[in-house]
Design a protein around this motif. Sequence first.
Motif, PDB file in Angstrom:
ATOM      1  N   ASN A   3      39.622   2.184  17.486  1.00 10.92           N
ATOM      2  CA  ASN A   3      40.923   2.854  17.525  1.00 10.92           C
ATOM      3  C   ASN A   3      41.635   2.682  18.857  1.00 10.92           C
ATOM      4  N   ASP A   4      40.960   2.041  19.842  1.00  9.78           N
ATOM      5  CA  ASP A   4      41.579   1.802  21.140  1.00  9.78           C
ATOM      6  C   ASP A   4      42.320   0.472  21.134  1.00  9.78           C
ATOM      7  N   SER A   5      43.241   0.318  22.060  1.00  9.68           N
ATOM      8  CA  SER A   5      43.916  -0.964  22.247  1.00  9.68           C
ATOM      9  C   SER A   5      44.064  -1.207  23.749  1.00  9.68           C
ATOM     10  N   PRO A   6      43.368  -2.187  24.311  1.00 10.98           N
ATOM     11  CA  PRO A   6      42.405  -3.062  23.626  1.00 10.98           C
ATOM     12  C   PRO A   6      41.137  -2.297  23.246  1.00 10.98           C
ATOM     13  N   LYS A   7      40.415  -2.842  22.283  1.00 13.02           N
ATOM     14  CA  LYS A   7      39.253  -2.128  21.747  1.00 13.02           C
ATOM     15  C   LYS A   7      37.989  -2.317  22.582  1.00 13.02           C
ATOM     16  N   ASP A   8      37.935  -3.384  23.392  1.00 16.76           N
ATOM     17  CA  ASP A   8      36.707  -3.683  24.136  1.00 16.76           C
ATOM     18  C   ASP A   8      36.608  -2.873  25.417  1.00 16.76           C
ATOM     19  N   ARG A   9      35.368  -2.490  25.732  1.00 17.72           N
ATOM     20  CA  ARG A   9      35.098  -1.654  26.905  1.00 17.72           C
ATOM     21  C   ARG A   9      33.827  -2.144  27.595  1.00 17.72           C
ATOM     22  N   ALA A  10      33.797  -1.976  28.911  1.00 22.08           N
ATOM     23  CA  ALA A  10      32.584  -2.230  29.698  1.00 22.08           C
ATOM     24  C   ALA A  10      31.735  -0.969  29.693  1.00 22.08           C
ATOM     25  N   ILE A  11      30.410  -1.156  29.654  1.00 17.32           N
ATOM     26  CA  ILE A  11      29.530   0.018  29.614  1.00 17.32           C
ATOM     27  C   ILE A  11      28.272  -0.220  30.446  1.00 17.32           C
ATOM     28  N   ILE A  12      27.839   0.824  31.131  1.00 17.23           N
ATOM     29  CA  ILE A  12      26.527   0.855  31.784  1.00 17.23           C
ATOM     30  C   ILE A  12      25.822   2.125  31.331  1.00 17.23           C
ATOM     31  N   ILE A  13      24.601   1.973  30.863  1.00 18.87           N
ATOM     32  CA  ILE A  13      23.769   3.095  30.427  1.00 18.87           C
ATOM     33  C   ILE A  13      22.526   3.109  31.301  1.00 18.87           C
ATOM     34  N   ASN A  14      22.200   4.257  31.884  1.00 19.25           N
ATOM     35  CA  ASN A  14      21.042   4.313  32.778  1.00 19.25           C
ATOM     36  C   ASN A  14      19.738   4.562  32.014  1.00 19.25           C
ATOM     37  N   ARG A  15      18.647   4.619  32.755  1.00 22.72           N
ATOM     38  CA  ARG A  15      17.319   4.756  32.139  1.00 22.72           C
ATOM     39  C   ARG A  15      17.152   6.075  31.385  1.00 22.72           C
ATOM     40  N   SER A  16      17.954   7.054  31.730  1.00 26.59           N
ATOM     41  CA  SER A  16      17.870   8.349  31.047  1.00 26.59           C
ATOM     42  C   SER A  16      18.701   8.379  29.765  1.00 26.59           C
ATOM     43  N   GLY A  17      19.379   7.268  29.481  1.00 28.86           N
ATOM     44  CA  GLY A  17      20.216   7.208  28.299  1.00 28.86           C
ATOM     45  C   GLY A  17      21.599   7.774  28.502  1.00 28.86           C
ATOM     46  N   ASP A  18      22.000   7.962  29.768  1.00 32.31           N
ATOM     47  CA  ASP A  18      23.318   8.503  30.083  1.00 32.31           C
ATOM     48  C   ASP A  18      24.302   7.359  30.347  1.00 32.31           C
ATOM     49  N   ILE A  19      25.508   7.492  29.843  1.00 26.90           N
ATOM     50  CA  ILE A  19      26.559   6.514  30.115  1.00 26.90           C
ATOM     51  C   ILE A  19      27.140   6.819  31.489  1.00 26.90           C
ATOM     52  N   ILE A  20      27.006   5.875  32.413  1.00 27.15           N
ATOM     53  CA  ILE A  20      27.515   6.098  33.767  1.00 27.15           C
ATOM     54  C   ILE A  20      28.770   5.287  34.044  1.00 27.15           C
ATOM     55  N   LEU A  21      29.113   4.379  33.142  1.00 24.36           N
ATOM     56  CA  LEU A  21      30.378   3.652  33.237  1.00 24.36           C
ATOM     57  C   LEU A  21      30.849   3.329  31.827  1.00 24.36           C
ATOM     58  N   ASP A  22      32.129   3.600  31.560  1.00 23.97           N
ATOM     59  CA  ASP A  22      32.730   3.276  30.265  1.00 23.97           C
ATOM     60  C   ASP A  22      34.204   2.990  30.542  1.00 23.97           C
ATOM     61  N   ARG A  23      34.541   1.731  30.726  1.00 26.88           N
ATOM     62  CA  ARG A  23      35.873   1.323  31.198  1.00 26.88           C
ATOM     63  C   ARG A  23      36.570   0.447  30.176  1.00 26.88           C
ATOM     64  N   ILE A  24      37.824   0.750  29.898  1.00 25.97           N
ATOM     65  CA  ILE A  24      38.587  -0.040  28.952  1.00 25.97           C
ATOM     66  C   ILE A  24      38.981  -1.378  29.570  1.00 25.97           C
ATOM     67  N   LYS A  25      39.006  -2.411  28.755  1.00 25.72           N
ATOM     68  CA  LYS A  25      39.346  -3.756  29.205  1.00 25.72           C
ATOM     69  C   LYS A  25      40.747  -3.793  29.814  1.00 25.72           C
ATOM     70  N   TYR A  26      40.897  -4.608  30.850  1.00 26.86           N
ATOM     71  CA  TYR A  26      42.138  -4.848  31.605  1.00 26.86           C
ATOM     72  C   TYR A  26      42.529  -3.684  32.499  1.00 26.86           C
ATOM     73  N   SER A  27      41.677  -2.673  32.629  1.00 25.01           N
ATOM     74  CA  SER A  27      41.927  -1.612  33.599  1.00 25.01           C
ATOM     75  C   SER A  27      41.278  -2.013  34.931  1.00 25.01           C
ATOM     76  N   GLN A  28      41.397  -1.132  35.904  1.00 22.28           N
ATOM     77  CA  GLN A  28      40.850  -1.431  37.228  1.00 22.28           C
ATOM     78  C   GLN A  28      39.338  -1.585  37.167  1.00 22.28           C
ATOM     79  N   THR A  29      38.824  -2.589  37.856  1.00 26.34           N
ATOM     80  CA  THR A  29      37.382  -2.811  37.925  1.00 26.34           C
ATOM     81  C   THR A  29      36.711  -1.605  38.564  1.00 26.34           C
ATOM     82  N   ALA A  30      35.670  -1.103  37.927  1.00 23.93           N
ATOM     83  CA  ALA A  30      34.932   0.050  38.445  1.00 23.93           C
ATOM     84  C   ALA A  30      33.569  -0.406  38.945  1.00 23.93           C
ATOM     85  N   PHE A  31      33.085   0.266  39.990  1.00 29.66           N
ATOM     86  CA  PHE A  31      31.764  -0.024  40.543  1.00 29.66           C
ATOM     87  C   PHE A  31      30.898   1.221  40.474  1.00 29.66           C
ATOM     88  N   LYS A  32      29.622   1.007  40.178  1.00 26.47           N
ATOM     89  CA  LYS A  32      28.670   2.096  40.125  1.00 26.47           C
ATOM     90  C   LYS A  32      27.431   1.723  40.930  1.00 26.47           C
TER      91      LYS A  32
END
Length: 217
Positions: A63-92
């Motif tokens: 349902n998003d536009s754009p629909k693709d997102r970057a994701i990082i999931i840690n060892r505990s199963g928590d999402i620590i990064l969830d960024r929509i495509k073409y937005s500002q690059t995020a660092f963790k």
Amino acid sequence: MKFLIIQPKLEKSIVQLESELHNNPSVDVVIFPEGYLNENVEQACLLAKNYNKIFIGGHRRLNDSPKDRAIIINRSGDIILDRIKYSQTAFKSVEGLKIGQILCDELVKQGVKNEDTRGIDLIVHPIGVGMFSEEQFDEWINEAKKLAIIYKTMIIGTSHADGSFRGSDVSIPIAYCFDKNGDSIFVSKNDVRTRILDIQTKTVSFPQPHSQYWENV
């Protein structure tokens, strides 16, 4: 730290990811392509927790536009990064490493889009489908190498093993890694084997057994 770099076939589930986790218990991080998780993020979080792994890649929200997102999931199963495509690059910070992501054609459209680029340890580049020409393959490899040199960081990219861009009859699976000097650790064209990269020693190995899901690619 050991990174498992996979080039799965496109699928609605994440069976291939779970198979690789089962076959490669020694790795710390799994890198997978843009959009691979589809809408299976909740299941991926459970896998990360159950297998004690870090996941870095991409997923989709239809349902998003754009629909693709970057994701990082840690060892505990928590999402620590969830960024929509073409937005500002995020660092963790991930276990002491400053990690950022660029999604697929962000490589050539915007590169790293963030004013704070100091001390980057790794850029992960989840790619969707394969390259649609030899020229595109060469262009993206060269652009990735430039980013490694500019930001003095390792960069790792991987695509799906199949799929084509907008109906192209050519699909060249791609995976690569450059170190912070822009030196190639590996560049893969039409070779969809899973790789394990030890980032401390910069050595690459091919785990066995080879997953059944990659046969006849």
